[in-house]
Design a protein around this motif. Structure first.
Motif, mmCIF file in Angstrom:
data_model
loop_
_atom_site.group_PDB
_atom_site.id
_atom_site.type_symbol
_atom_site.label_atom_id
_atom_site.label_comp_id
_atom_site.label_asym_id
_atom_site.label_seq_id
_atom_site.Cartn_x
_atom_site.Cartn_y
_atom_site.Cartn_z
ATOM 1 N N GLU A 2 33.116 55.953 28.655
ATOM 2 C CA GLU A 2 32.972 55.878 30.108
ATOM 3 C C GLU A 2 33.540 54.571 30.650
ATOM 4 O OE1 GLU A 2 31.462 58.007 32.691
ATOM 5 O OE2 GLU A 2 32.272 59.287 31.106
ATOM 6 N N GLY A 3 33.304 53.482 29.939
ATOM 7 C CA GLY A 3 33.806 52.185 30.358
ATOM 8 C C GLY A 3 35.319 52.079 30.271
ATOM 9 N N TRP A 4 35.913 52.841 29.357
ATOM 10 C CA TRP A 4 37.378 52.856 29.246
ATOM 11 C C TRP A 4 37.995 53.796 30.280
ATOM 12 C CZ3 TRP A 4 38.440 53.091 23.212
ATOM 13 C CH2 TRP A 4 37.964 51.913 22.628
ATOM 14 N N LEU A 5 37.309 54.857 30.595
ATOM 15 C CA LEU A 5 37.820 55.811 31.587
ATOM 16 C C LEU A 5 37.741 55.260 33.004
ATOM 17 C CD1 LEU A 5 36.238 59.069 30.132
ATOM 18 C CD2 LEU A 5 38.695 58.773 30.560
ATOM 19 N N HIS A 6 36.588 54.750 33.369
ATOM 20 C CA HIS A 6 36.324 54.354 34.755
ATOM 21 C C HIS A 6 36.281 52.841 34.973
ATOM 22 C CE1 HIS A 6 35.264 58.545 35.625
ATOM 23 N NE2 HIS A 6 34.546 58.533 34.524
ATOM 24 N N GLY A 7 36.242 52.050 33.925
ATOM 25 C CA GLY A 7 35.975 50.627 34.023
ATOM 26 C C GLY A 7 34.493 50.403 33.772
ATOM 27 N N PRO A 8 34.079 49.184 33.500
ATOM 28 C CA PRO A 8 34.864 47.950 33.589
ATOM 29 C C PRO A 8 35.490 47.505 32.274
ATOM 30 C CG PRO A 8 32.576 47.383 33.269
ATOM 31 C CD PRO A 8 32.648 48.891 33.242
ATOM 32 N N PHE A 9 35.445 48.355 31.239
ATOM 33 C CA PHE A 9 35.837 47.898 29.907
ATOM 34 C C PHE A 9 37.271 48.248 29.529
ATOM 35 C CE2 PHE A 9 31.099 48.549 29.388
ATOM 36 C CZ PHE A 9 30.793 47.209 29.529
ATOM 37 N N ALA A 10 38.156 48.443 30.499
ATOM 38 C CA ALA A 10 39.572 48.663 30.202
ATOM 39 C C ALA A 10 40.415 48.075 31.320
ATOM 40 C CB ALA A 10 39.866 50.151 30.051
ATOM 41 N N ASP A 11 41.585 47.573 30.972
ATOM 42 C CA ASP A 11 42.490 46.964 31.938
ATOM 43 C C ASP A 11 43.890 47.550 31.760
ATOM 44 O OD1 ASP A 11 43.803 45.325 33.746
ATOM 45 O OD2 ASP A 11 44.012 43.677 32.317
ATOM 46 N N PRO A 12 44.301 48.477 32.667
ATOM 47 C CA PRO A 12 43.482 49.098 33.697
ATOM 48 C C PRO A 12 42.672 50.243 33.109
ATOM 49 C CG PRO A 12 45.704 49.982 33.789
ATOM 50 C CD PRO A 12 45.712 48.926 32.715
ATOM 51 N N PRO A 13 41.603 50.702 33.792
ATOM 52 C CA PRO A 13 40.864 51.873 33.307
ATOM 53 C C PRO A 13 41.790 53.089 33.216
ATOM 54 C CG PRO A 13 39.629 50.734 35.007
ATOM 55 C CD PRO A 13 40.994 50.121 35.004
ATOM 56 N N ILE A 14 41.503 53.974 32.279
ATOM 57 C CA ILE A 14 42.361 55.138 32.051
ATOM 58 C C ILE A 14 42.556 55.963 33.319
ATOM 59 C CG2 ILE A 14 42.615 57.295 30.751
ATOM 60 C CD1 ILE A 14 40.961 55.964 28.506
ATOM 61 N N LEU A 15 41.498 56.132 34.095
ATOM 62 C CA LEU A 15 41.565 57.014 35.272
ATOM 63 C C LEU A 15 42.062 56.313 36.541
ATOM 64 C CD1 LEU A 15 38.351 59.175 34.829
ATOM 65 C CD2 LEU A 15 40.706 59.936 34.664
ATOM 66 N N SER A 16 42.312 55.016 36.485
ATOM 67 C CA SER A 16 42.775 54.342 37.696
ATOM 68 C C SER A 16 44.218 54.719 37.999
ATOM 69 C CB SER A 16 42.671 52.828 37.536
ATOM 70 O OG SER A 16 43.544 52.365 36.523
ATOM 71 N N GLU A 17 44.459 55.074 39.255
ATOM 72 C CA GLU A 17 45.802 55.396 39.742
ATOM 73 C C GLU A 17 46.449 56.559 39.004
ATOM 74 O OE1 GLU A 17 48.323 52.002 39.970
ATOM 75 O OE2 GLU A 17 46.768 50.742 40.839
ATOM 76 N N MET A 18 45.645 57.389 38.385
ATOM 77 C CA MET A 18 46.214 58.553 37.700
ATOM 78 C C MET A 18 46.698 59.560 38.745
ATOM 79 S SD MET A 18 46.298 58.249 34.465
ATOM 80 C CE MET A 18 46.636 59.980 34.155
ATOM 81 N N GLY A 19 47.747 60.248 38.407
ATOM 82 C CA GLY A 19 48.247 61.336 39.226
ATOM 83 C C GLY A 19 49.109 60.874 40.379
ATOM 84 N N HIS A 20 49.396 59.564 40.487
ATOM 85 C CA HIS A 20 50.195 59.057 41.595
ATOM 86 C C HIS A 20 51.652 58.950 41.176
ATOM 87 C CE1 HIS A 20 46.818 58.135 44.236
ATOM 88 N NE2 HIS A 20 46.183 57.745 43.135
#
Length: 373
Positions: free
Chosen positions: A355-373
């Motif tokens: 969950e932390g890797w998908l949504h944050g805060p434990f990934a830079d950037p999180p996997i789901l950030s800015e997806m699909g753009h």
């Protein structure tokens, strides 16, 4: 907040995430070690002459989710399973099973895998036994061999990899453990960090040059908090080497140095490959956060550094009764424990990390950030 409540909230939140949205990933390919191994180690160990004994192919492994052992080193699902579920992908199977359809992904990770080729450890007598040939470069070779199968009916691998998510790691824990186990000093272990990080970076570049766009690179967890390491090192009686949580400071310092160097190297890669999306996944902080979570009465959890499944002792890890062996038993509720078997983590812990890797805060950037753009 109660650890169980934290994990329950995160579990419910993942039910409302992205499923099989076509804008998202259509396949998942993983390189790594036992934290994300879906069964390759069991297969490799059985092929050795004589076969290498394994215990994680026996109950209670898999007790929480699958109901039987799957080769995963947990009571249930692992990080990559939760990532796959998020995108409506099937749970990955081990590449050595030689399954017919690998178009939606496959797992190349193997327990015990190293970033540095295994002959380095054997040649320098850092290990006293024959290692499985399962290093990062070997796993990359397996991926290359499968490329035609992965990309059939597609216009080359560049096209078919554009919507794939690649995991490169975690790598490094086994490299450093072999050096620690050989009785080397902290400085000597530290001296291996640059080559470990360099090998990981080279692997990421190799994937990007082969058409990968989305690459997730996890750092090292705080292995100094591992019940197994704590038990093995307790005989040294170096009480001054423990931090405020009871973890081993020198081992965790190596992990933090590795993570810092790896994160900086990934930053450099982003500048070199601006079209790619290279994500650094923090494996250290989520474990520390869970270890610091209080129990139901609000006190520090006395079981925080104990394994759920083991054969007794201060940290519930015993070399003669490792989880899966006769004499070892599992706790009633693995979701209240961080560690499953003394080395690997419980399904609840892996869900929290995912969950932390998908949504944050434990990934830079999180996997789901800015997806699909």
């Amino acid at each position: 907040m109660d650890l169980t409540l934290v994990l329950s909230i995160l579990f419910l939140s993942c039910l409302h995430g992205v499923s099989s949205d076509p804008r998202y990933f259509t396949s998942l390919f993983t390189l790594g070690d036992s934290y994300i191994d879906a069964g390759n180690f069991v297969i490799m160990a059985a092929r050795m002459v004589p076969p290498v004994p394994v215990w994680h192919d026996k109950p209670p492994y898999g007790m929480t989710f699958f109901g039987y052992p799957t080769g995963r080193l947990s009571d249930g699902r692992i990080i990559t399973d939760f990532i796959a579920e998020q995108f409506g992908l099937p749970l990955l199977q081990a590449s050595l099973l030689n399954i017919s359809d690998v178009s939606k992904g496959v797992d190349f990770a193997v327990g015990g895998a190293t970033a540095i080729d295994v002959d380095f450890y054997e040649r320098n007598k850092l290990v006293q036994f024959k290692l499985l040939n399962n290093s990062l470069s070997v796993q990359l070779g397996w991926l290359e061999e499968l490329k035609p199968s992965i990309c059939k009916a597609k216009k080359g691998c560049r096209g078919c990899f554009s919507k794939a998510l690649f995991f490169v790691g975690e790598f490094g824990v086994n490299d450093y453990n072999f050096v620690w186990s050989a009785g080397k000093t902290e400085d000597e272990v530290m001296s291996h960090v640059p080559i470990v990080v360099e090998n990981i970076v080279r692997a990421v570049e190799r994937l990007i040059n082969g058409g990968a766009i989305h690459v997730l690179v996890p750092g090292n967890p705080p292995n100094g908090c591992s019940p197994t390491i704590l038990t093995l090192r307790s005989s040294l009686n170096q009480t001054g080497n423990y931090d405020y949580m009871g973890c081993l400071s020198d081992i965790n310092r190596v992990a933090m140095h590795h993570n810092s160097m790896l994160n900086a190297s990934i930053g450099a890669l982003r500048g070199k490959y601006p079209h790619a999306r290279i994500m650094f996944a923090d494996f250290y902080e989520p474990i520390i956060t869970l270890l610091q979570s209080p129990n139901q009465s609000g006190d520090v959890n006395a079981d925080a550094l104990r394994a759920c499944c083991g054969g007794g002792g201060e940290y519930n890890w015993n070399a003669s009764a490792i989880c899966g062996m006769p004499g070892a038993t599992a706790c009633n509720d693995p979701s209240t424990f961080v560690s499953w078997d003394g080395v690997h983590y419980t399904e609840a812990t892996y869900r929290y990390i995912a969950e932390g890797w998908l949504h944050g805060p434990f990934a830079d950037p999180p996997i789901l950030s800015e997806m699909g753009h």
